[in-house]
Design a protein around this motif. Structure first.
Motif, PDB file in Angstrom:
ATOM      1  N   UNK A 147       9.557 -20.313 -11.887  1.00  0.00           N
ATOM      2  CA  UNK A 147      10.495 -19.620 -11.009  1.00  0.00           C
ATOM      3  C   UNK A 147       9.941 -19.697  -9.588  1.00  0.00           C
ATOM      4  N   UNK A 148      10.852 -19.832  -8.626  1.00  0.00           N
ATOM      5  CA  UNK A 148      10.428 -19.896  -7.223  1.00  0.00           C
ATOM      6  C   UNK A 148      11.288 -18.993  -6.375  1.00  0.00           C
ATOM      7  N   UNK A 149      10.648 -18.317  -5.435  1.00  0.00           N
ATOM      8  CA  UNK A 149      11.357 -17.485  -4.487  1.00  0.00           C
ATOM      9  C   UNK A 149      10.597 -17.579  -3.174  1.00  0.00           C
ATOM     10  N   UNK A 150      11.204 -18.247  -2.213  1.00  0.00           N
ATOM     11  CA  UNK A 150      10.552 -18.385  -0.913  1.00  0.00           C
ATOM     12  C   UNK A 150       9.234 -19.136  -1.043  1.00  0.00           C
ATOM     13  N   UNK A 151       8.172 -18.548  -0.579  1.00  0.00           N
ATOM     14  CA  UNK A 151       6.857 -19.200  -0.585  1.00  0.00           C
ATOM     15  C   UNK A 151       6.077 -18.954  -1.876  1.00  0.00           C
ATOM     16  N   UNK A 152       6.678 -18.280  -2.829  1.00  0.00           N
ATOM     17  CA  UNK A 152       6.005 -17.970  -4.091  1.00  0.00           C
ATOM     18  C   UNK A 152       6.637 -18.740  -5.232  1.00  0.00           C
ATOM     19  N   UNK A 153       5.759 -19.265  -6.108  1.00  0.00           N
ATOM     20  CA  UNK A 153       6.233 -19.940  -7.303  1.00  0.00           C
ATOM     21  C   UNK A 153       5.365 -19.506  -8.473  1.00  0.00           C
ATOM     22  N   UNK A 154       6.020 -19.109  -9.577  1.00  0.00           N
ATOM     23  CA  UNK A 154       5.294 -18.660 -10.755  1.00  0.00           C
ATOM     24  C   UNK A 154       5.610 -19.581 -11.921  1.00  0.00           C
ATOM     25  N   UNK A 155       4.602 -19.774 -12.774  1.00  0.00           N
ATOM     26  CA  UNK A 155       4.793 -20.617 -13.956  1.00  0.00           C
ATOM     27  C   UNK A 155       4.103 -19.974 -15.143  1.00  0.00           C
ATOM     28  N   UNK A 194       0.826  -1.222   0.000  1.00  0.00           N
ATOM     29  CA  UNK A 194       0.000   0.000   0.000  1.00  0.00           C
ATOM     30  C   UNK A 194       0.855   1.265   0.000  1.00  0.00           C
ATOM     31  N   UNK A 195       0.560   2.157  -0.926  1.00  0.00           N
ATOM     32  CA  UNK A 195       1.271   3.427  -1.008  1.00  0.00           C
ATOM     33  C   UNK A 195       2.671   3.335  -1.568  1.00  0.00           C
ATOM     34  N   UNK A 196       3.050   2.155  -2.010  1.00  0.00           N
ATOM     35  CA  UNK A 196       4.421   1.954  -2.510  1.00  0.00           C
ATOM     36  C   UNK A 196       4.428   1.697  -4.014  1.00  0.00           C
ATOM     37  N   UNK A 197       5.633   1.568  -4.535  1.00  0.00           N
ATOM     38  CA  UNK A 197       5.776   1.297  -5.955  1.00  0.00           C
ATOM     39  C   UNK A 197       5.703  -0.202  -6.217  1.00  0.00           C
ATOM     40  N   UNK A 198       5.981  -0.576  -7.449  1.00  0.00           N
ATOM     41  CA  UNK A 198       5.926  -1.973  -7.861  1.00  0.00           C
ATOM     42  C   UNK A 198       7.302  -2.611  -7.720  1.00  0.00           C
ATOM     43  N   UNK A 199       7.311  -3.788  -7.111  1.00  0.00           N
ATOM     44  CA  UNK A 199       8.545  -4.536  -6.933  1.00  0.00           C
ATOM     45  C   UNK A 199       8.493  -5.769  -7.827  1.00  0.00           C
ATOM     46  N   UNK A 200       9.525  -5.961  -8.623  1.00  0.00           N
ATOM     47  CA  UNK A 200       9.550  -7.117  -9.521  1.00  0.00           C
ATOM     48  C   UNK A 200       9.739  -8.404  -8.720  1.00  0.00           C
ATOM     49  N   UNK A 201       8.889  -9.394  -9.012  1.00  0.00           N
ATOM     50  CA  UNK A 201       9.005 -10.699  -8.366  1.00  0.00           C
ATOM     51  C   UNK A 201       9.607 -11.725  -9.317  1.00  0.00           C
ATOM     52  N   UNK A 202       8.968 -11.900 -10.465  1.00  0.00           N
ATOM     53  CA  UNK A 202       9.405 -12.923 -11.403  1.00  0.00           C
ATOM     54  C   UNK A 202       9.323 -12.404 -12.834  1.00  0.00           C
ATOM     55  N   UNK A 203      10.258 -12.888 -13.649  1.00  0.00           N
ATOM     56  CA  UNK A 203      10.225 -12.655 -15.088  1.00  0.00           C
ATOM     57  C   UNK A 203      10.204 -14.025 -15.743  1.00  0.00           C
ATOM     58  N   UNK A 204       9.163 -14.327 -16.489  1.00  0.00           N
ATOM     59  CA  UNK A 204       9.001 -15.627 -17.149  1.00  0.00           C
ATOM     60  C   UNK A 204       9.128 -15.396 -18.643  1.00  0.00           C
ATOM     61  N   UNK A 205      10.128 -16.010 -19.250  1.00  0.00           N
ATOM     62  CA  UNK A 205      10.493 -15.641 -20.614  1.00  0.00           C
ATOM     63  C   UNK A 205      10.235 -16.725 -21.655  1.00  0.00           C
ATOM     64  N   UNK A 206       9.683 -17.849 -21.257  1.00  0.00           N
ATOM     65  CA  UNK A 206       9.429 -18.879 -22.259  1.00  0.00           C
ATOM     66  C   UNK A 206       8.358 -19.840 -21.756  1.00  0.00           C
TER      67      UNK A 206
END
Lengths: 111, 115
Positions: free
Chosen positions: A56-64, A39-51
């Motif tokens: 990608x996984x970081x801590x408790x987050x996983x993106x596909x 809240x009230x902050x900017x955007x922080x990049x979490x994952x970049x998925x390129x194909x």
């Protein structure tokens, strides 16, 4: 026109539970991005998925990313309060077009 | 290394006035994009600059304009401010020659309030 749809838009979770946020998009794209915004902050990049098939996984987050289904998922494992934020997916429009964002998923993790 | 710097952080302006927002990208990044974020419309693309040239423009009225300088710093200007222009304006920079590439890095934003 490229459309990016996220669901759910609001998510209230108990600590320790798992859940998935979905991001669907309407045109072919090989690049998908996940961002977090407090809240009230900017955007922080979490994952970049390129194909297709990227995971990608970081801590408790996983993106596909499944480019054939035009679908990306952000999976939350054993949620903790610190994960409370709004999560955005965004798709590269390609051919010099801009990055299009989904509406965001507001996640609240309750003790 | 320094991130994307936006100034000012907060602005309050009166309807009809004009405003200029500034953005300094990460050193070496030549692509700068601007986004408007509002609760109702979400994140909307304004424009993208690369090497002092506007390469892409979103669906905003001509009151919204921008430019990029030779050192990659960028400014955006909004003339004849309306209440609906109240928003968080985010600047983002990228190493890519075109589009977001490996992703944008966002600045902290300028919160504009029009009264």
């Amino acid at each position: 026109e490229l459309k990016v749809e996220q669901n759910p838009l609001f998510l209230s979770m108990q600590e320790g539970k798992n859940y998935t946020i979905y991001c669907n998009y309407s045109t072919t794209s090989d690049r998908l991005y996940w961002y977090r915004q407090d809240p009230g902050k900017s955007l922080e990049s979490l994952f970049v998925l390129l194909s297709n098939g990227a995971v990608k996984q970081e801590g408790r987050l996983m993106a596909s990313l499944d480019t054939k289904a035009r679908l990306s998922t952000l999976h939350i494992t054993a949620a903790v309060h610190d994960l409370s934020a709004t999560y955005f997916c965004a798709v590269d429009g390609g051919n010099g077009n801009d990055m299009r964002f989904g509406a965001g998923t507001r996640l609240t993790v309750k003790p | 290394k320094a991130g994307v710097t936006q100034t000012p952080r907060y602005l309050i302006k009166t309807r009809g006035q004009q405003v200029t927002l500034s953005c300094s990208p990460i050193s070496g990044h030549r692509s700068v994009s601007w986004y408007q974020q509002t609760p109702g419309q979400g994140l909307q693309f304004l424009f993208e600059y690369f090497s002092e040239t506007q390469r892409n423009k979103g669906n905003f009225p001509g009151r919204f304009s921008g430019r990029q300088f030779s050192n990659s710093r960028s400014e955006m200007n909004v003339s004849t401010l309306e209440l609906g222009d109240s928003a968080l304006y985010l600047c983002a920079s990228s190493l890519a020659l075109q589009g977001p590439g490996y992703g944008y890095t966002f600045g902290s934003g300028t919160r504009l309030t029009v009264v």
